[in-house]
Design a protein around this motif. Structure first.
Motif, mmCIF file in Angstrom:
data_model
loop_
_atom_site.group_PDB
_atom_site.id
_atom_site.type_symbol
_atom_site.label_atom_id
_atom_site.label_comp_id
_atom_site.label_asym_id
_atom_site.label_seq_id
_atom_site.Cartn_x
_atom_site.Cartn_y
_atom_site.Cartn_z
ATOM 1 N N GLY A 1 0.780 -1.228 0.000
ATOM 2 C CA GLY A 1 0.000 0.000 0.000
ATOM 3 C C GLY A 1 0.809 1.274 0.000
ATOM 4 N N GLN A 2 2.101 1.189 -0.204
ATOM 5 C CA GLN A 2 2.965 2.374 -0.203
ATOM 6 C C GLN A 2 3.336 2.740 -1.646
ATOM 7 O OE1 GLN A 2 6.239 2.113 2.580
ATOM 8 N NE2 GLN A 2 5.129 0.563 3.747
ATOM 9 N N PRO A 3 2.688 3.783 -2.196
ATOM 10 C CA PRO A 3 2.955 4.148 -3.598
ATOM 11 C C PRO A 3 4.430 4.386 -3.916
ATOM 12 C CG PRO A 3 1.040 5.313 -2.779
ATOM 13 C CD PRO A 3 1.666 4.624 -1.595
ATOM 14 N N ALA A 4 5.213 4.899 -2.978
ATOM 15 C CA ALA A 4 6.640 5.150 -3.231
ATOM 16 C C ALA A 4 7.373 3.860 -3.581
ATOM 17 C CB ALA A 4 7.288 5.802 -2.019
ATOM 18 N N LEU A 5 6.929 2.744 -3.020
ATOM 19 C CA LEU A 5 7.601 1.472 -3.266
ATOM 20 C C LEU A 5 7.196 0.831 -4.594
ATOM 21 C CD1 LEU A 5 7.521 -0.073 0.316
ATOM 22 C CD2 LEU A 5 9.342 1.254 -0.788
ATOM 23 N N THR A 6 6.250 1.446 -5.312
ATOM 24 C CA THR A 6 5.868 0.917 -6.623
ATOM 25 C C THR A 6 6.731 1.484 -7.734
ATOM 26 O OG1 THR A 6 4.234 2.645 -7.120
ATOM 27 C CG2 THR A 6 3.449 0.711 -5.889
ATOM 28 N N LEU A 7 7.551 2.502 -7.430
ATOM 29 C CA LEU A 7 8.361 3.148 -8.457
ATOM 30 C C LEU A 7 9.497 2.254 -8.920
ATOM 31 C CD1 LEU A 7 8.575 6.769 -7.038
ATOM 32 C CD2 LEU A 7 6.975 5.844 -8.716
ATOM 33 N N ASN A 8 9.836 2.382 -10.189
ATOM 34 C CA ASN A 8 10.906 1.632 -10.813
ATOM 35 C C ASN A 8 12.200 2.410 -10.651
ATOM 36 O OD1 ASN A 8 12.573 0.205 -12.493
ATOM 37 N ND2 ASN A 8 11.374 0.534 -14.340
ATOM 38 N N ASP A 9 13.198 1.820 -10.033
ATOM 39 C CA ASP A 9 14.467 2.516 -9.820
ATOM 40 C C ASP A 9 15.479 2.285 -10.934
ATOM 41 O OD1 ASP A 9 13.765 3.736 -7.438
ATOM 42 O OD2 ASP A 9 14.335 1.997 -6.255
ATOM 43 N N ASP A 10 15.237 1.302 -11.786
ATOM 44 C CA ASP A 10 16.228 0.966 -12.794
ATOM 45 C C ASP A 10 15.544 0.660 -14.124
ATOM 46 O OD1 ASP A 10 18.717 0.387 -13.899
ATOM 47 O OD2 ASP A 10 18.537 -1.736 -13.411
ATOM 48 N N SER A 11 15.038 1.693 -14.780
ATOM 49 C CA SER A 11 14.357 1.466 -16.060
ATOM 50 C C SER A 11 15.333 1.468 -17.229
ATOM 51 C CB SER A 11 13.280 2.521 -16.293
ATOM 52 O OG SER A 11 13.883 3.749 -16.623
ATOM 53 N N ALA B 1 -1.094 10.314 -4.763
ATOM 54 C CA ALA B 1 -2.030 9.234 -4.445
ATOM 55 C C ALA B 1 -2.616 9.554 -3.075
ATOM 56 C CB ALA B 1 -1.319 7.888 -4.415
ATOM 57 N N ASP B 2 -3.917 9.695 -3.015
ATOM 58 C CA ASP B 2 -4.601 9.980 -1.753
ATOM 59 C C ASP B 2 -5.774 9.032 -1.601
ATOM 60 O OD1 ASP B 2 -3.344 12.380 -0.518
ATOM 61 O OD2 ASP B 2 -3.773 13.218 -2.489
ATOM 62 N N GLY B 3 -5.878 8.436 -0.425
ATOM 63 C CA GLY B 3 -6.989 7.533 -0.169
ATOM 64 C C GLY B 3 -6.744 6.648 1.032
ATOM 65 N N VAL B 4 -7.193 5.407 0.910
ATOM 66 C CA VAL B 4 -7.114 4.439 2.008
ATOM 67 C C VAL B 4 -6.611 3.115 1.457
ATOM 68 C CG1 VAL B 4 -8.467 3.193 3.744
ATOM 69 C CG2 VAL B 4 -9.057 5.546 3.175
ATOM 70 N N TRP B 5 -5.685 2.487 2.169
ATOM 71 C CA TRP B 5 -5.216 1.148 1.819
ATOM 72 C C TRP B 5 -5.456 0.242 3.021
ATOM 73 C CZ3 TRP B 5 -4.224 -1.552 -2.312
ATOM 74 C CH2 TRP B 5 -3.611 -2.793 -2.180
ATOM 75 N N LYS B 6 -6.379 -0.686 2.886
ATOM 76 C CA LYS B 6 -6.739 -1.637 3.946
ATOM 77 C C LYS B 6 -6.967 -0.940 5.284
ATOM 78 C CE LYS B 6 -4.606 -5.549 1.693
ATOM 79 N NZ LYS B 6 -3.668 -6.647 1.773
ATOM 80 N N GLY B 7 -7.700 0.165 5.228
ATOM 81 C CA GLY B 7 -8.069 0.886 6.441
ATOM 82 C C GLY B 7 -7.066 1.927 6.912
ATOM 83 N N THR B 8 -5.928 2.052 6.243
ATOM 84 C CA THR B 8 -4.899 3.016 6.634
ATOM 85 C C THR B 8 -4.865 4.160 5.629
ATOM 86 O OG1 THR B 8 -3.553 1.265 7.618
ATOM 87 C CG2 THR B 8 -2.437 3.339 7.106
ATOM 88 N N ARG B 9 -4.863 5.378 6.126
ATOM 89 C CA ARG B 9 -4.840 6.569 5.275
ATOM 90 C C ARG B 9 -3.527 6.644 4.519
ATOM 91 N NH1 ARG B 9 -5.595 10.189 2.182
ATOM 92 N NH2 ARG B 9 -5.869 12.384 2.617
ATOM 93 N N VAL B 10 -3.602 6.959 3.218
ATOM 94 C CA VAL B 10 -2.432 7.097 2.361
ATOM 95 C C VAL B 10 -2.454 8.489 1.730
ATOM 96 C CG1 VAL B 10 -1.299 6.272 0.262
ATOM 97 C CG2 VAL B 10 -2.361 4.639 1.823
#
Length: 142
Positions: free
Chosen positions: A86-96, A111-120
């Motif tokens: 649920g952490q958008p920063a960890l979805t980024l590609n570091d080596d394209s 990205a603003d919202g909720v991931w499994k009950g936790t505010r993002v």
């Protein structure tokens, strides 16, 4: 006495109707899932921060109970978020391996919202759109 009973019945019916509209029919039946909903609003804008960026594109993404929203590939975006907990920063590609010009024309994604009950609430600014496209995965690919 009859008018009071009629008024109370009318008020009770109105309250019951409002509760049904607010809570919805699912509240009366069994829950669809034991997990909290996961939904986000995603944006891509031109500018140095979310506060000053001109939004160019936006999408909604719902992952729980099922993948959906206006995101063109909701299943893949939800899979990215699941792998990143649920952490958008960890979805980024570091080596394209993509080569981008050194032109400063900042692009900000949010990205603003909720991931499994936790505010993002996430914001990332890239030097230009080429750098942004080289780093984003399915989550911001809309």
């Amino acid at each position: 006495m009859r008018r009071s009973a009629a008024k109370i019945a009318c008020i009770a019916g109105t309250v019951a109707g409002l509760v049904a509209l607010t809570v919805g029919p699912a509240a009366a039946s069994e829950p669809h899932s034991l997990y909290s909903p996961s939904a986000m609003v995603l944006t891509v804008g031109q500018g140095e921060s979310a506060a000053t960026a001109t939004i160019e594109r936006a999408a909604t993404l719902t992952c729980t109970p099922t993948a959906g929203g206006t995101h063109p590939d909701a299943k893949a975006a939800c899979a990215d978020l699941e792998r990143a907990h649920g952490q958008p920063a960890l979805t980024l590609n570091d080596d394209s391996g993509r080569i981008c010009p050194k032109i400063y024309a900042p692009v900000t994604v949010t990205a603003d919202g909720v991931w499994k009950g936790t505010r993002v609430s996430y914001e990332q600014t890239f030097a230009n759109s080429c750098v942004a496209r080289s780093r984003v995965t399915h989550l911001f690919d809309f």
